[in-house]
Design a protein around this motif. Sequence first.
Motif, PDB file in Angstrom:
ATOM      1  N   ILE A 143      80.175 -56.623 -68.693  1.00 30.84           N
ATOM      2  CA  ILE A 143      79.064 -56.029 -67.932  1.00 30.84           C
ATOM      3  C   ILE A 143      77.759 -56.339 -68.653  1.00 30.84           C
ATOM      4  N   MET A 144      76.754 -56.745 -67.908  1.00 29.79           N
ATOM      5  CA  MET A 144      75.416 -56.946 -68.485  1.00 29.79           C
ATOM      6  C   MET A 144      74.379 -56.266 -67.596  1.00 29.79           C
ATOM      7  N   HIS A 145      73.212 -56.024 -68.157  1.00 30.76           N
ATOM      8  CA  HIS A 145      72.123 -55.359 -67.435  1.00 30.76           C
ATOM      9  C   HIS A 145      70.854 -55.605 -68.261  1.00 30.76           C
ATOM     10  N   PRO A 146      69.757 -56.015 -67.630  1.00 29.66           N
ATOM     11  CA  PRO A 146      68.553 -56.286 -68.433  1.00 29.66           C
ATOM     12  C   PRO A 146      67.885 -55.024 -68.981  1.00 29.66           C
ATOM     13  N   ALA A 147      68.244 -53.848 -68.402  1.00 29.12           N
ATOM     14  CA  ALA A 147      67.709 -52.568 -68.860  1.00 29.12           C
ATOM     15  C   ALA A 147      66.188 -52.529 -68.697  1.00 29.12           C
ATOM     16  N   PRO A 148      65.536 -51.368 -68.656  1.00 28.14           N
ATOM     17  CA  PRO A 148      66.175 -50.062 -68.778  1.00 28.14           C
ATOM     18  C   PRO A 148      67.089 -49.745 -67.594  1.00 28.14           C
ATOM     19  N   VAL A 149      68.147 -49.019 -67.906  1.00 28.11           N
ATOM     20  CA  VAL A 149      69.197 -48.701 -66.949  1.00 28.11           C
ATOM     21  C   VAL A 149      68.843 -47.413 -66.213  1.00 28.11           C
ATOM     22  N   ASN A 150      69.093 -47.378 -64.919  1.00 29.12           N
ATOM     23  CA  ASN A 150      69.123 -46.101 -64.193  1.00 29.12           C
ATOM     24  C   ASN A 150      70.548 -45.593 -64.236  1.00 29.12           C
ATOM     25  N   ARG A 151      70.822 -44.710 -65.177  1.00 29.94           N
ATOM     26  CA  ARG A 151      72.194 -44.220 -65.307  1.00 29.94           C
ATOM     27  C   ARG A 151      72.593 -43.463 -64.029  1.00 29.94           C
ATOM     28  N   GLY A 152      73.735 -43.810 -63.500  1.00 25.27           N
ATOM     29  CA  GLY A 152      74.218 -43.133 -62.300  1.00 25.27           C
ATOM     30  C   GLY A 152      73.677 -43.702 -61.009  1.00 25.27           C
TER      31      GLY A 152
ATOM     32  N   CYS B  10      80.277 -48.792 -72.645  1.00 21.96           N
ATOM     33  CA  CYS B  10      81.735 -48.938 -72.719  1.00 21.96           C
ATOM     34  C   CYS B  10      82.097 -50.242 -73.422  1.00 21.96           C
ATOM     35  N   GLU B  11      83.364 -50.449 -73.647  1.00 21.33           N
ATOM     36  CA  GLU B  11      83.820 -51.606 -74.442  1.00 21.33           C
ATOM     37  C   GLU B  11      83.476 -52.948 -73.828  1.00 21.33           C
ATOM     38  N   THR B  12      83.483 -53.006 -72.520  1.00 23.07           N
ATOM     39  CA  THR B  12      83.196 -54.300 -71.880  1.00 23.07           C
ATOM     40  C   THR B  12      81.703 -54.505 -71.615  1.00 23.07           C
ATOM     41  N   SER B  13      80.900 -53.521 -72.002  1.00 25.34           N
ATOM     42  CA  SER B  13      79.461 -53.660 -71.788  1.00 25.34           C
ATOM     43  C   SER B  13      78.814 -54.432 -72.928  1.00 25.34           C
ATOM     44  N   LEU B  14      77.957 -55.393 -72.585  1.00 22.74           N
ATOM     45  CA  LEU B  14      77.194 -56.146 -73.599  1.00 22.74           C
ATOM     46  C   LEU B  14      75.708 -55.761 -73.562  1.00 22.74           C
ATOM     47  N   ILE B  15      75.417 -54.606 -72.984  1.00 21.34           N
ATOM     48  CA  ILE B  15      74.001 -54.254 -72.775  1.00 21.34           C
ATOM     49  C   ILE B  15      73.253 -54.124 -74.108  1.00 21.34           C
ATOM     50  N   GLN B  16      73.871 -53.475 -75.084  1.00 23.24           N
ATOM     51  CA  GLN B  16      73.240 -53.379 -76.405  1.00 23.24           C
ATOM     52  C   GLN B  16      73.154 -54.750 -77.085  1.00 23.24           C
ATOM     53  N   THR B  17      74.197 -55.532 -76.920  1.00 18.34           N
ATOM     54  CA  THR B  17      74.213 -56.876 -77.495  1.00 18.34           C
ATOM     55  C   THR B  17      73.099 -57.738 -76.926  1.00 18.34           C
ATOM     56  N   GLN B  18      72.819 -57.541 -75.653  1.00 20.63           N
ATOM     57  CA  GLN B  18      71.705 -58.276 -75.041  1.00 20.63           C
ATOM     58  C   GLN B  18      70.402 -57.969 -75.776  1.00 20.63           C
ATOM     59  N   VAL B  19      70.170 -56.690 -76.086  1.00 18.03           N
ATOM     60  CA  VAL B  19      68.940 -56.311 -76.782  1.00 18.03           C
ATOM     61  C   VAL B  19      68.880 -56.983 -78.150  1.00 18.03           C
ATOM     62  N   THR B  20      70.005 -56.958 -78.853  1.00 18.42           N
ATOM     63  CA  THR B  20      70.061 -57.602 -80.161  1.00 18.42           C
ATOM     64  C   THR B  20      69.759 -59.098 -80.046  1.00 18.42           C
ATOM     65  N   ASN B  21      70.357 -59.726 -79.062  1.00 18.62           N
ATOM     66  CA  ASN B  21      70.146 -61.164 -78.886  1.00 18.62           C
ATOM     67  C   ASN B  21      68.731 -61.492 -78.421  1.00 18.62           C
ATOM     68  N   GLY B  22      68.069 -60.518 -77.834  1.00 16.44           N
ATOM     69  CA  GLY B  22      66.700 -60.748 -77.387  1.00 16.44           C
ATOM     70  C   GLY B  22      65.783 -61.137 -78.534  1.00 16.44           C
ATOM     71  N   VAL B  23      65.979 -60.537 -79.694  1.00 17.48           N
ATOM     72  CA  VAL B  23      65.148 -60.875 -80.847  1.00 17.48           C
ATOM     73  C   VAL B  23      65.369 -62.343 -81.236  1.00 17.48           C
ATOM     74  N   ALA B  24      66.619 -62.741 -81.293  1.00 17.64           N
ATOM     75  CA  ALA B  24      66.925 -64.123 -81.674  1.00 17.64           C
ATOM     76  C   ALA B  24      66.365 -65.121 -80.665  1.00 17.64           C
ATOM     77  N   ALA B  25      66.500 -64.795 -79.383  1.00 20.24           N
ATOM     78  CA  ALA B  25      66.003 -65.710 -78.347  1.00 20.24           C
ATOM     79  C   ALA B  25      64.488 -65.852 -78.456  1.00 20.24           C
ATOM     80  N   ARG B  26      63.821 -64.733 -78.727  1.00 22.48           N
ATOM     81  CA  ARG B  26      62.355 -64.800 -78.814  1.00 22.48           C
ATOM     82  C   ARG B  26      61.887 -65.484 -80.098  1.00 22.48           C
ATOM     83  N   MET B  27      62.645 -65.310 -81.180  1.00 24.92           N
ATOM     84  CA  MET B  27      62.320 -66.067 -82.394  1.00 24.92           C
ATOM     85  C   MET B  27      62.396 -67.566 -82.116  1.00 24.92           C
ATOM     86  N   ALA B  28      63.430 -67.955 -81.392  1.00 20.86           N
ATOM     87  CA  ALA B  28      63.588 -69.378 -81.080  1.00 20.86           C
ATOM     88  C   ALA B  28      62.415 -69.896 -80.249  1.00 20.86           C
TER      89      ALA B  28
END
Lengths: 313, 313, 313
Positions: free
Chosen positions: A254-263, A273-291
């Motif tokens: 699962i991915m989402h650019p956030a901010p999320v409307n929960r519900g 949840c375990e299959t969500s990469l939403i937090q990982t997306q935020v982490t990767n955002g720093v790396a993508a912008r550095m690049a």
Amino acid sequence: MKNVAHLIGLKDLSKEQIIQLLERAEYWAARPTEQADILRGRFVANLFFEASTRTRFSFEVAQKRLGAHVLNFIPETSSTVKGETVYDTIRTLEAMGVEAAVIRTKKEGLLQELAESVDLKLINAGDGTNEHPTQCLLDLLTMKRQFGKLSGLTVAIIGDLRHSRVLGSHLHALPKLGVNLLLAGPATMMPAQIPQGVKIVEMEEAVQTADVVMMLRVQLERHADSLYLSKEEYHKAHGLTLERAKMMKSGAVIMHPAPVNRGVEIHTDLVECETSLIQTQVTNGVAARMAVLETLLKGSEMTWESSLATATY
Amino acid sequence: MKNVAHLIGLKDLSKEQIIQLLERAEYWAARPTEQADILRGRFVANLFFEASTRTRFSFEVAQKRLGAHVLNFIPETSSTVKGETVYDTIRTLEAMGVEAAVIRTKKEGLLQELAESVDLKLINAGDGTNEHPTQCLLDLLTMKRQFGKLSGLTVAIIGDLRHSRVLGSHLHALPKLGVNLLLAGPATMMPAQIPQGVKIVEMEEAVQTADVVMMLRVQLERHADSLYLSKEEYHKAHGLTLERAKMMKSGAVIMHPAPVNRGVEIHTDLVECETSLIQTQVTNGVAARMAVLETLLKGSEMTWESSLATATY
Amino acid sequence: MKNVAHLIGLKDLSKEQIIQLLERAEYWAARPTEQADILRGRFVANLFFEASTRTRFSFEVAQKRLGAHVLNFIPETSSTVKGETVYDTIRTLEAMGVEAAVIRTKKEGLLQELAESVDLKLINAGDGTNEHPTQCLLDLLTMKRQFGKLSGLTVAIIGDLRHSRVLGSHLHALPKLGVNLLLAGPATMMPAQIPQGVKIVEMEEAVQTADVVMMLRVQLERHADSLYLSKEEYHKAHGLTLERAKMMKSGAVIMHPAPVNRGVEIHTDLVECETSLIQTQVTNGVAARMAVLETLLKGSEMTWESSLATATY
């Protein structure tokens, strides 16, 4: 990447240019706490004419990890209240030695127009409903790191498609990279035009088929009237409910650019949840912008040799 | 201090933990212009949901003297205007690599709630009428540096006690450190509950007995109706007038967490008089906050050995 | 420059002091990308109580190029909303170790008043209609770099003179430096008083005679009623039109402190034309402010020896 003057949209980049940015983003993603000072003594400015938390801070973290000086422009306390145009503001920053400007604006086409008349590097942090290229790059980086490659993946983008600048960028980037793109959502939220090869499907098919289920934020306040839907009704009809999430195939995320409307577009329990990469997306955002920053500001000096290993993408 | 995950309140800290923070604060207070880079390349964020000058800048100075990168979150221009919760904002910052968040909020209990679900270090910069722990630590540091020790001192806290988060922290900390605590003020401003050992006295007794006369800011706008008092009447009845200041015993000092209402809770001439430590408190605030930041972020690596010389406190 | 405690206005500086600042500004102007760390670990604060883009960012760039830590004070989110005075705010910053404060304020005389009671260095970034000394310094730097010397130049300042703090500074500085000053503009916008030697002339004479045609921003919203003029009418009657620009003598240049009202006091095509130094002024602003900051904060240690070559100015 000497020939990339600005990052206005992924529409303007070739497959090779996108892959080169992603390779460099992978480099930074592998060094999550490294303080690099390759932009030491150089100035970048952030001009956000719309509210933002993650994009603005993600850029600021990227800029500071690269050692750059950061100027944060706040429209409310600036000469824009005296009627100064964005063009004149950018030219002013340029005259002070600022070398890149990250801009978020409601006005589509503004960056393209500016690009023709300024020398500093422009980076689009979201322009109206047009593009949000660094969000797209971080999504691609997240998929690449998750699945090992992009080519052949199936990505379903679901929800408020018509007004989404994230979708705007993905519509250009995914087909170039050999990703199959499915769209689902309320009929009233479908984009006006879609490129050849992109398919509109029912939500259930999208959720069952995709490797990546990317939910978009719905601006319900904008649509409530035409949809005649409450938050609960939207969730039931068009959201990623717990039931629908169970239909996802094994290994899908699962991915989402956030901010999320929960519900609303996504059940609150799925956000982390375990299959969500939403937090990982935020982490990767720093790396993508550095690049992106590094490539635009150091492109001609970068000693790093891209393998241009398109086969691995 | 490896076991201190957050600084929510002094309620949660043992006497030994408080003293350890104060010892380290004394270390920094003795080096007022030192640029230490022990947090170089690390990120901290300041999230102030209420107006602040001295607390916010004090933290920023502390963070920058330690070499940290600082992100200043401004609620008005962030995704909180799109309805994002503080929890989601904190999790976003965490995903970007931010390691500590300094938070000021109207909502009591918010930090405690967040503490259970986030990994970054939370530092309370004032939560509603609950606690303001770094203000309390800088007060203690100021007293220790003035009097050589804390145990056995008599501190009178005077004024708008009911709504004071500064008092909230002192009620927990002072008794632990063997300080006698006197309270004085209008009957309608007394706290609902006070710990055993803390005495409520008449203002004159408080002023005459105390080593430290700590005046609190009165939020007159909030009380005017119930008190039926003008600023002048409040000053006369409950303020530190020039007359009352003359009753203070030799060696006693005036403190105030500031900002000061000149002419209301304290006569304007006393704010910067010889016995006033109000400016010194601000100076010590930087040292106290450096100690907190360093302890939370470097605790497990700190080679500095605390003498835990509780006898000297 | 050991004797310069603050930079409140050019009224207070001698010819030699102004030249010394300009010499140092020339030093920095010749090193446009140098990251100097001579203020490393030292804190400066920017307090802008009025909107600003170029002045605020120009100072921030200057501060960061010198290696200083920068605190940006935003009135709306500070204790000034709780009624704290600027004096108490400045004293608070001072207690934290802040060594210089750059202040923009509506209140004329405020800085002079503060200067008598605070120790940190005050730098006037524009106070009401009084002075804007760093703008004047950057203008002088721009003229010096353009013409090789100042003495003997003729400068025409044109437009909304009555409310101009830029003019306020030039009225003090230009005569000291042997520059001939001409003023032109609508009769209702003339300054109440002018020093001996300054001449009021017709616009055409000003434009034809001057080496420097300095147009001032007109605050039309403030004047519209008394002038009974639209923007177009103002431009025609009192602006630098294309026709008037053609009357300028060979080698003469256009200047403007900006932000510019395109099409009002100056034709839009002239803003970035070949004879315009408006962008150059912005660039030189950084150098001028670096010189001011360095001189105030390092004056007693500066090893650089001024030639005090007044003959070259």
